[in-house]
Design an enzyme around this catalytic site. Structure first.
Site, short mmCIF file in Angstrom:
data_model
loop_
_atom_site.label_atom_id
_atom_site.label_comp_id
_atom_site.label_asym_id
_atom_site.label_seq_id
_atom_site.Cartn_x
_atom_site.Cartn_y
_atom_site.Cartn_z
N HIS A 1 11.78 -4.87 5.41
CA HIS A 1 11.66 -3.42 5.24
C HIS A 1 12.83 -2.71 5.93
O HIS A 1 12.80 -1.49 6.09
CB HIS A 1 10.36 -2.91 5.88
CG HIS A 1 9.11 -3.19 5.08
ND1 HIS A 1 9.06 -3.11 3.71
CD2 HIS A 1 7.86 -3.52 5.48
CE1 HIS A 1 7.83 -3.39 3.30
NE2 HIS A 1 7.08 -3.65 4.34
N LYS B 1 -5.20 0.27 -6.13
CA LYS B 1 -5.28 0.80 -7.50
C LYS B 1 -4.00 0.58 -8.32
O LYS B 1 -4.06 0.38 -9.52
CB LYS B 1 -5.49 2.32 -7.43
CG LYS B 1 -6.90 2.76 -7.20
CD LYS B 1 -6.88 4.24 -6.80
CE LYS B 1 -7.47 5.13 -7.81
NZ LYS B 1 -7.49 6.54 -7.32
P1 PAP Z 1 3.61 -3.58 1.73
O1 PAP Z 1 4.93 -2.87 1.75
O2 PAP Z 1 2.75 -3.29 2.91
O3 PAP Z 1 3.72 -5.05 1.48
P2 PAP Z 1 3.20 -2.88 -1.02
O4 PAP Z 1 2.87 -4.13 -1.73
O5 PAP Z 1 4.56 -2.36 -1.15
O6 PAP Z 1 2.77 -2.98 0.51
O7 PAP Z 1 2.26 -1.70 -1.53
C1 PAP Z 1 0.94 -1.86 -1.91
C2 PAP Z 1 0.77 -1.09 -3.20
O8 PAP Z 1 1.21 -1.90 -4.30
C3 PAP Z 1 -0.67 -0.74 -3.47
O9 PAP Z 1 -0.63 0.47 -4.21
P3 PAP Z 1 -1.83 1.54 -4.19
O10 PAP Z 1 -2.24 1.72 -2.77
O11 PAP Z 1 -1.27 2.78 -4.81
O12 PAP Z 1 -2.90 0.94 -5.04
C4 PAP Z 1 -1.11 -1.92 -4.32
O13 PAP Z 1 -2.26 -1.65 -5.10
C5 PAP Z 1 0.12 -2.14 -5.18
N1 PAP Z 1 0.21 -3.52 -5.68
C6 PAP Z 1 0.01 -4.66 -4.99
N2 PAP Z 1 0.19 -5.73 -5.79
C7 PAP Z 1 0.49 -5.24 -7.01
C8 PAP Z 1 0.77 -5.86 -8.26
N3 PAP Z 1 0.74 -7.15 -8.40
N4 PAP Z 1 1.07 -5.05 -9.30
C9 PAP Z 1 1.10 -3.70 -9.18
N5 PAP Z 1 0.83 -3.06 -8.01
C10 PAP Z 1 0.54 -3.82 -6.94
#
Ligand code: PAP
Length: 335
Positions: free
Chosen positions: A143, A301
């Site tokens: 990050h 979501k």
């Molecule tokens: P991180 O930086 O802490 O690893 P990150 O994966 O960037 O987190 O963000 C999580 C978001 O990506 C979540 O979005 P939301 O809160 O708006 O729902 C999560 O749902 C979404 N996310 C995780 N995996 C996927 C995926 N495979 N496809 C699409 N969106 C995803």
């Protein structure tokens, strides 16, 4: 919320793994607090908790990527988990297509355990972690802002490695971060905390913030070095997944062959890495990642525009105005 409250805290938010030298540095840095009362320090334009800063310094001193390594950089909550799964699936696709009897690692491991964070995992537990144990090409994530990452990558004796960056509109990123915080700390925070967190976010005082500087560092880097830095947006992967997966594969020098195009290899990867598929796997519903975070907190979501369900029009206006001013003149338009 007081910092003294008993919360489930990941190591990167703590201050118990810093050297004397880093403590001396920290004492000279501008300081502020996050919305929960934990101290953040500004080092070269970016805010860090003490343990995170220590690990970033260790990455800068000791991490020297090789030409074939791949670094996945992301804005926190900007699409990290998705990018990790997509790149892992793209890069290793031959291995699993040739051996259908082997269970694909994405079905049995969380994407964060397949693509480790440099500063949050590897350099958080050792100044010189053993990187040789990872399969080649090594895929790491971070990050860190690009200028902070370049302190390591530009000192490598080998040619530059590929860096893929993903980010997301800042209102949705904030809302995703809010839900993440609640799930991460296993608590339900109140409206006052929501507003405090939003205020810190708009001032840029958040771990790895200001987020607009984060985006700008990779935006400029991608314009300066198109061959090695790819700038992606979460929304464009949602809108045109097939095009973006192919773009990723081409950038990583492993484009889909004609045969793969015909057999639907890219579509298969998209299905494997879909939010619906990954979030329904036992390992991601119940497991804990190597860094001690519940696997399910990374999946929610995945909707574009979810901010409308959480931010008032005034809040949306405030962040839009900040972003508009900060990105002005850069060519990057991102709300
Ligand atoms: P991180 O930086 O802490 O690893 P990150 O994966 O960037 O987190 O963000 C999580 C978001 O990506 C979540 O979005 P939301 O809160 O708006 O729902 C999560 O749902 C979404 N996310 C995780 N995996 C996927 C995926 N495979 N496809 C699409 N969106 C995803």
């Amino acid at each position: 919320m007081e910092a003294s409250q008993e919360l489930h805290l990941p190591n990167y938010m703590k201050d118990d793994n810093t050297s004397q030298e880093t403590n001396n540095l920290i004492s000279s840095l501008p300081a502020d607090k996050d919305f929960m009362g934990y101290s953040l320090y500004n080092y070269k334009g970016c805010w860090y908790y003490p343990n995170t800063l220590q690990a970033v310094l260790d990455v800068q001193d000791n991490f020297r990527p090789q030409k074939n390594d791949i670094i996945l950089a992301s804005l926190p909550k900007g699409g990290t988990t998705w990018l990790k799964s997509l790149v892992f699936a793209i890069v290793h696709r031959e291995k699993y297509r040739e051996n259908p009897q082997i269970i694909h690692p994405l079905l049995s491991q969380n994407p964060h355990d397949l693509v480790p964070f440099l500063e949050i995992e590897l350099y958080a537990s050792s100044h010189t972690p053993d990187l040789a144990k990872f399969p080649s090409p090594m895929i790491f994530s971070t990050h860190m802002h690009l200028n902070a990452l370049h302190e390591a990558t530009t000192k490598s004796s080998s040619s530059p490695c590929k860096i893929v960056y993903v980010c997301r509109g800042l209102k949705d990123t904030f809302v995703s971060g809010w839900h993440y915080k609640n799930m991460l700390h296993r608590t339900k925070m109140d409206q006052a905390s929501f507003e405090l967190m939003f205020d810190g976010y708009c001032r840029g005082v958040t771990l790895y913030g200001p987020y607009w500087e984060h985006m700008l560092s990779y935006w400029k880097g991608s314009l300066e070095d198109r061959e090695n830095v790819l700038f992606m947006r979460y929304e464009e992967i949602i809108e045109e997944p097939l095009i973006q997966v192919k773009r990723l594969a081409e950038f990583l020098n492993c484009p889909f062959t004609e045969e793969e195009e015909e057999s639907g290899s890219a579509e298969e990867i998209l299905n494997l890495c879909s939010l619906r598929n990954l979030s329904n796997l036992e390992i991601n519903k119940k497991g804990t990642t190597r860094i001690g975070i519940d696997s399910n907190v990374f999946f929610r979501k995945g909707e574009v525009g979810d901010w409308k369900n959480h931010l008032t029009p005034q809040m949306a206006k405030r962040i839009d105005e900040v972003v508009e001013v900060k990105l002005r003149g850069s060519g990057l338009i991102f709300q």
